[in-house]
Design an enzyme around this catalytic site. Structure first.
Site, mmCIF file in Angstrom:
data_model
loop_
_atom_site.group_PDB
_atom_site.id
_atom_site.type_symbol
_atom_site.label_atom_id
_atom_site.label_comp_id
_atom_site.label_asym_id
_atom_site.label_seq_id
_atom_site.Cartn_x
_atom_site.Cartn_y
_atom_site.Cartn_z
ATOM 1 N N THR A 141 0.808 -1.225 0.000
ATOM 2 C CA THR A 141 0.000 0.000 0.000
ATOM 3 C C THR A 141 0.842 1.278 0.000
ATOM 4 O OG1 THR A 141 -0.087 -0.237 2.392
ATOM 5 C CG2 THR A 141 -1.972 -1.084 1.158
ATOM 6 N N GLU A 142 2.153 1.137 -0.173
ATOM 7 C CA GLU A 142 3.050 2.283 0.000
ATOM 8 C C GLU A 142 2.666 3.510 -0.822
ATOM 9 O OE1 GLU A 142 5.636 -1.260 1.223
ATOM 10 O OE2 GLU A 142 4.004 -0.866 -0.195
ATOM 11 N N VAL A 143 2.274 3.308 -2.105
ATOM 12 C CA VAL A 143 1.987 4.473 -2.964
ATOM 13 C C VAL A 143 0.780 5.268 -2.454
ATOM 14 C CG1 VAL A 143 3.050 3.569 -5.070
ATOM 15 C CG2 VAL A 143 0.627 3.089 -4.612
#
Length: 265
Positions: A141-143
């Site tokens: 989910t980093e972005v």
């Protein structure tokens, strides 16, 4: 006689029984989120397992509801205050842990009984074999928070291929365990009430039915195959093939095969 012991850690637990080391992420109240302390303890645990001749297989799991929900919020806040040099040192610590798991001499199995998100999904990506319950959701989910899945991208492209990696890393979507299996991110989906037994059976079979030296060298071959041009990879494979023929375990295994004897390693 079964060899059993455990080591005291703050963020994880580490236990050895019957040649299987079980490493458990143990911050259930924080959904086993990663911080600097946990990364260091995981490094120590995987080093300990590497050096312990009584360990042949490592199982990585999480306590409580989640496998690992990614980076700890307090840890993320602290990173905001860091200089570039401090953040680079911190990133390299995580990089070293990832290399340690990916290139480990022993087989590492992920037992995913809850969500594995961002860095938590990264840990699953690094394991040799991984089994998840149907309820588990996995993804990077980093972005979605303006961050990047930098280190894990290197391993995910190798594991799933570029197309799947782009889909997972660029959308930041979480996917169910069935889709994760179809993508090659995990090996199998196993019901919650039987996953512990399933992983134990796989680990025990590896301990009893396979030679430790063969596992180590096969992992080296797989881990290095994309680093070299084809002719170099084949030359390395030929050399490892020749060297292994002289190894005591190989001589024992081939003799047992010729004598039609069942071997327990």
């Amino acid at each position: 006689m079964s060899h059993q012991h455990s080591t005291a850690f703050l963020c994880i637990t580490y236990e050895v029984s019957d040649r299987i080391a079980t490493v458990t992420l143990n911050r259930p109240e924080k959904r086993n989120a990663l911080n600097g302390a946990m990364v260091k303890e995981l490094q120590q645990a995987f080093l300990q397992a590497a050096e312990d001749e009584a360990v042949k297989v490592i199982v990585l799991k999480g306590a409580g509801e989640a496998f690992c929900a990614g980076a700890d919020l307090e840890y993320l806040q602290q990173l905001q205050q860091n200089t570039f040099e401090e953040n680079l040192a911190d990133s390299r610590q995580l990089m070293q842990l990832m290399q340690q798991i990916y290139y480990h001499d022993k087989i590492v199995i992920a037992q995913v009984e809850g969500h594995a998100i961002a860095g938590g999904c990264g840990l699953v990506t690094l394991c040799d074999l991984s089994y998840a319950v149907p309820e588990a959701r996995l993804g990077y989910t980093e972005v979605k928070i303006g961050f990047i899945p930098a280190l894990v991208s290197v391993f995910l492209v190798r594991k799933t291929g570029e197309g799947r990696a782009r889909e997972l890393l660029l959308t930041g979507q979480l996917i169910g365990a069935e889709k994760a299996r179809d993508y090659g991110l995990i090996n199998e989906v196993v019901p919650k009430d039987s996953i512990a037994d399933h992983v134990a059976r796989v680990a025990t079979a590896l301990c009893k039915e396979t030679a430790a030296h063969s596992l180590k060298v096969t992992k080296q071959l797989i881990g290095g195959v994309l680093d070299k041009p084809l002719n170099e990879a084949l030359e390395q494979a030929a050399r490892l093939n020749a060297a292994t023929r002289e190894h005591a375990e190989c001589k024992r295994g081939i003799q047992a095969f010729l004598d039609k004897e069942k071997l327990v390693w």
